[in-house]
Scaffold this active site. Structure first.
Site, PDB file in Angstrom:
ATOM      1  N   THR A  65       0.877  -1.178   0.000  1.00 17.24           N
ATOM      2  CA  THR A  65       0.000   0.000   0.000  1.00 17.24           C
ATOM      3  C   THR A  65       0.908   1.219   0.000  1.00 17.24           C
ATOM      4  O   THR A  65       1.612   1.475   0.980  1.00 17.24           O
ATOM      5  CB  THR A  65      -0.904   0.029   1.245  1.00 17.24           C
ATOM      6  OG1 THR A  65      -1.652  -1.186   1.300  1.00 17.24           O
ATOM      7  CG2 THR A  65      -1.854   1.207   1.185  1.00 17.24           C
ATOM      8  N   LYS A 114      -7.514   1.714  -3.165  1.00 20.08           N
ATOM      9  CA  LYS A 114      -7.176   1.296  -1.787  1.00 20.08           C
ATOM     10  C   LYS A 114      -7.373   2.483  -0.826  1.00 20.08           C
ATOM     11  O   LYS A 114      -7.798   2.307   0.328  1.00 20.08           O
ATOM     12  CB  LYS A 114      -5.739   0.778  -1.746  1.00 20.08           C
ATOM     13  CG  LYS A 114      -5.186   0.481  -0.367  1.00 20.08           C
ATOM     14  CD  LYS A 114      -5.729  -0.787   0.271  1.00 20.08           C
ATOM     15  CE  LYS A 114      -5.163  -0.970   1.680  1.00 20.08           C
ATOM     16  NZ  LYS A 114      -5.545  -2.208   2.321  1.00 20.08           N
ATOM     17  N   LYS A 137       0.057   5.345   8.238  1.00 20.09           N
ATOM     18  CA  LYS A 137       0.771   5.477   6.948  1.00 20.09           C
ATOM     19  C   LYS A 137      -0.256   5.629   5.826  1.00 20.09           C
ATOM     20  O   LYS A 137      -0.155   6.525   4.995  1.00 20.09           O
ATOM     21  CB  LYS A 137       1.647   4.236   6.747  1.00 20.09           C
ATOM     22  CG  LYS A 137       2.498   4.219   5.517  1.00 20.09           C
ATOM     23  CD  LYS A 137       2.107   3.215   4.467  1.00 20.09           C
ATOM     24  CE  LYS A 137       1.844   1.796   4.862  1.00 20.09           C
ATOM     25  NZ  LYS A 137       1.361   0.955   3.775  1.00 20.09           N
TER      26      LYS A 137
END
Ligand SMILES: NC(=O)c1ccc[n+]([C@@H]2O[C@H](COP(=O)([O-])OP(=O)(O)OC[C@H]3O[C@@H](n4cnc5c(N)ncnc54)[C@H](OP(=O)(O)O)[C@@H]3O)[C@@H](O)[C@H]2O)c1
Length: 289
Positions: A97, A172, A240
């Site tokens: 990711t 995502k 993150k």
């Protein structure tokens, strides 16, 4: 059967690489901490390499699942990076990711060498990776996607092309934005139920069959009520990811007020020294203010 390389044998990468091997593909793995690669080889009968470049040499498909943008650069670029070992006509799939900008950067670096690149972040957590039931959101060229999908089907139940390079990462981000506010709402509901003197377990049993139902509710309410937060995706990773979402929103003008607020709540969780707790630990801030 294909020759494949897998770089990054973490919580996600280790079982994903295992599914490729279990389907009969010839897999060479690389992991920064060599002991994990040795354990993987002993378990799955593949080969291990000393550098990402060495792992990628001779592979038709190279997969990676590491931490953040800089980690991807560390294993892909440079003299020992995977791209240096790859040849024209091969495919690089990044399951990390990361940002959409990085995905476009990698796609351009690949294109210059005739290598197809897909950004393909996943959702479904450790359980999804172990059970081979991940959702994979992919960005890149359709022809490369079609060629690579059977490989990703080894661990994915829903593997979809979202658009050009970077689109997998953008999809995502939507996933993480949707989860952030939802987990806070679930924490507030659980805390409210307990303070109201209700049998909170019973409350969730009934409302999880109604309009408030969600994956988070079904899978996390019981552990949240017990104050257990060791069940998957860590707060450190979530921060993150939310950072990536907030940066992207700066660029595209999307307003993310709730996401920004929940990001701050997660910062408070980290400040308590429990950044490895799973994302349902937002409950902690309400249960133990
Ligand atoms: N865990 C989840 O539930 C989940 C769900 C969806 C998506 N993701 C995403 O998937 C990615 C991996 O997550 P994870 O949970 O598998 O993480 P993890 O268990 O911490 O594993 C990270 C892997 O990347 C390697 N790595 C990290 N930085 C590196 C660097 N600079 N150079 C070389 N290798 C490096 C690590 O090597 P070492 O073994 O040497 O540390 C390890 O193999 C992340 O982007 C995460 O956001 C995770």
């Amino acid at each position: 059967m294909a020759k494949a390389a897998f770089i990054g044998l973490g919580v996600m990468g280790y079982p994903m690489a295992g599914h490729l091997a279990a389907k009969g593909h010839e897999v060479t793995v690389y992991n920064r901490t060599a002991a994990k690669a040795e354990r993987w080889v002993a378990e799955h009968k593949g080969r291990k390499a000393a550098t990402p470049r060495e792992a990628a040499s001779g592979a038709e498909f190279v997969f990676a699942c590491v931490g953040n943008d800089d980690d991807v650069r560390a294993v892909m670029l440079g003299a020992d990076g995977a791209l240096a070992g790859m040849t024209q006509g091969t495919v690089l799939v990044d399951h990390t990711t990361a940002s959409a900008g990085l995905a476009r950067e990698l796609a351009a670096a690949g294109k210059a060498k005739g290598i197809g690149v897909l950004d393909a972040p996943v959702s479904g957590g450790e359980a999804g990776a172990k059970n081979g039931r991940l959702t994979v959101m992919v960005g890149g060229e359709a022809a490369i996607f079609d060629r690579t999908k059977p490989m990703m089907d080894c661990y994915g139940v829903s593997v979809m092309l979202m658009g050009a390079a970077g689109s997998g990462q953008l999809a995502k981000m939507v996933n993480q934005i949707c989860i952030a506010g939802l987990v806070q709402a679930l924490s507030e509901g659980a805390n409210f139920a307990m303070r109201a003197g209700l049998d909170a377990k019973k409350v969730f049993e009934v409302i999880s069959k109604g309009a408030a139902q969600s994956w988070q509710m079904e899978n996390r309410h019981a552990t949240m009520l017990e104050g257990k937060y060791d069940f998957g995706f860590a707060v450190d990773w979530m921060r993150k990811d939310l950072g990536i979402c907030l940066d992207e929103a700066e660029r595209n003008g999307a307003r993310l007020p709730v996401t920004a607020l929940v990001d701050q709540f997660y910062k408070h969780v980290q400040a308590r020294g429990v950044g490895r707790y799973d994302t349902s630990s937002l409950m902690l801030l309400l249960a133990q203010p």
